[in-house]
Design a protein around this motif. Structure first.
Motif, short mmCIF file in Angstrom:
data_model
loop_
_atom_site.label_atom_id
_atom_site.label_comp_id
_atom_site.label_asym_id
_atom_site.label_seq_id
_atom_site.Cartn_x
_atom_site.Cartn_y
_atom_site.Cartn_z
N ASP A 1 -34.81 -34.89 -62.26
CA ASP A 1 -33.94 -35.81 -63.18
C ASP A 1 -34.62 -37.23 -62.76
O ASP A 1 -34.61 -37.96 -63.80
N LEU A 2 -35.00 -37.57 -61.61
CA LEU A 2 -35.44 -38.84 -61.37
C LEU A 2 -36.97 -39.15 -61.88
O LEU A 2 -37.67 -38.12 -61.75
N THR A 3 -36.98 -40.37 -62.51
CA THR A 3 -38.43 -40.53 -63.24
C THR A 3 -38.91 -41.86 -62.27
O THR A 3 -40.02 -42.07 -62.22
N HIS A 4 -38.21 -42.66 -61.57
CA HIS A 4 -38.42 -43.96 -61.15
C HIS A 4 -37.45 -44.17 -60.01
O HIS A 4 -36.28 -44.07 -60.15
N ILE A 5 -38.03 -44.81 -58.91
CA ILE A 5 -37.21 -45.27 -57.58
C ILE A 5 -37.76 -46.40 -57.24
O ILE A 5 -38.85 -46.66 -56.64
N ILE A 6 -37.22 -47.40 -57.88
CA ILE A 6 -37.94 -49.12 -57.71
C ILE A 6 -37.14 -49.84 -56.53
O ILE A 6 -36.00 -50.19 -56.50
N VAL A 7 -37.93 -50.21 -55.59
CA VAL A 7 -37.50 -51.18 -54.42
C VAL A 7 -37.79 -52.57 -54.56
O VAL A 7 -38.82 -52.71 -55.53
N SER A 8 -37.43 -53.48 -53.65
CA SER A 8 -37.73 -54.84 -53.77
C SER A 8 -39.08 -55.23 -53.10
O SER A 8 -39.86 -55.92 -53.40
N THR A 9 -39.28 -54.49 -51.98
CA THR A 9 -40.63 -54.97 -51.12
C THR A 9 -40.92 -53.46 -50.44
O THR A 9 -40.72 -52.61 -50.61
N GLU A 10 -42.40 -53.66 -50.22
CA GLU A 10 -43.09 -52.56 -49.73
C GLU A 10 -42.73 -52.15 -48.50
O GLU A 10 -42.55 -50.64 -48.37
N ASP A 11 -42.04 -52.83 -47.92
CA ASP A 11 -41.78 -52.25 -46.53
C ASP A 11 -40.44 -51.38 -46.38
O ASP A 11 -40.19 -50.52 -45.71
N GLU A 12 -39.57 -51.48 -47.80
CA GLU A 12 -38.53 -50.73 -47.89
C GLU A 12 -38.85 -48.96 -48.27
O GLU A 12 -38.21 -48.12 -48.28
N ILE A 13 -40.27 -49.11 -48.85
CA ILE A 13 -40.75 -47.76 -49.25
C ILE A 13 -40.56 -46.58 -47.96
O ILE A 13 -40.47 -45.55 -47.96
#
Length: 274
Positions: free
Chosen positions: A225-237
């Motif tokens: 069901d998920l299409t996007h998961i958007i975080v604030s910074t690269e480190d959080e990925i």
């Protein structure tokens, strides 16, 4: 440029809250809505979860208002969960006046909110008698249903512990809402209360102002069901990928998990690519 996408998006303020949603699903709470219709203004708490239907290139515009973390889900999932766009209404429109007249008509019905009568037949024993009627039930459900999906097209944006934003264009958000039905409340073993008065909303929140959730009333999804998961910074990925590996309820096999990883990005990348 497209004015919407095949996804709807939910914003949140912290990485920890986003992880909680991925682990436990969306939790329903009461959100305070201000209605300016005709000559009147009223504040009501609506039981809901809010989403936005806006293009990826415009997501960054919502970050400062609603948070720098975002989860996108497909509109196919939204349809299965009975999520619907809100009806935007200008305060002084003819539609607004008609709606006000309709509310007055519904509220004029005798004992519309009374469903049961309680009589004490002896000490410690109460007889419960149903005194509602089909006409009142239908009228009340119609009123609740319409109120929970109406929003002013423009107004003052108010957020806790943040400055007010006057003349805010709510219409540009293209909001969609999940509003739990009476059966959803029953399944959660919670009294059906889709709308709260302002004073009840104030009592609902904790003394420090933090948000509370309706117990056991959760909107769930899986990896597909998920299409996007958007975080604030690269480190959080990296941290997010590690956390997702432990959420076995989201995926059925390694392939679904690896596909889920491809849906992760940052707002900086969205800003540069769209």
């Amino acid at each position: 440029m497209a004015i919407s996408t095949s996804s709807i998006f939910h914003f949140t303020n912290t990485f920890e809250t986003m992880l909680s949603i991925l682990e436990e699903g969306f939790k329903v709470t009461y959100c305070l809505e201000e209605y300016e219709l005709g000559d009147g203004t009223v504040e009501l708490g609506i039981s809901m979860i809010s989403f936005a239907d806006i293009p990826l290139g415009q997501l960054n515009q919502s970050v400062s208002n609603y948070g720098s973390y975002c989860i996108g889900l497909s509109k196919e999932w939204a349809a299965k969960k009975h999520i619907n766009p809100v009806l935007y209404m200008d305060q002084n429109s003819y539609l607004s006046q008609v709606f006000c007249d309709y509310l007055d008509l519904i509220q004029s019905k005798t004992n519309i909110h009374v469903k049961y009568e309680y009589n004490e037949v002896e000490e410690g024993k109460v007889e419960v008698k149903y005194i509602g009627n089909d006409e009142n039930e239908i009228a009340l459900n119609m009123m609740n249903g319409l109120l929970t999906f109406i929003k002013n097209s423009n107004g003052t944006l108010r957020r806790r512990n943040q400055p007010e934003v006057p003349n805010f264009n709510f219409y540009a958000e293209r909001e969609w809402r999940y509003v739990p039905s009476e059966q959803d409340f029953i399944d959660a073993r919670f009294t059906y209360t889709p709308i709260l008065q302002k004073k009840s909303i104030d009592a609902w929140r904790d003394k420090d102002g933090t948000k509370q959730f309706i117990p056991r009333l959760t909107l769930n999804f899986i990896a597909q069901d998920l299409t996007h998961i958007i975080v604030s910074t690269e480190d959080e990925i990296v941290d997010l990928i590690s956390k997702l590996k432990s959420q076995a309820h989201l995926f059925q096999n390694k392939g679904e998990l690896e596909l889920l990883f491809t849906k992760i990005t940052t707002f900086e990348k969205v800003k540069n690519d769209y």
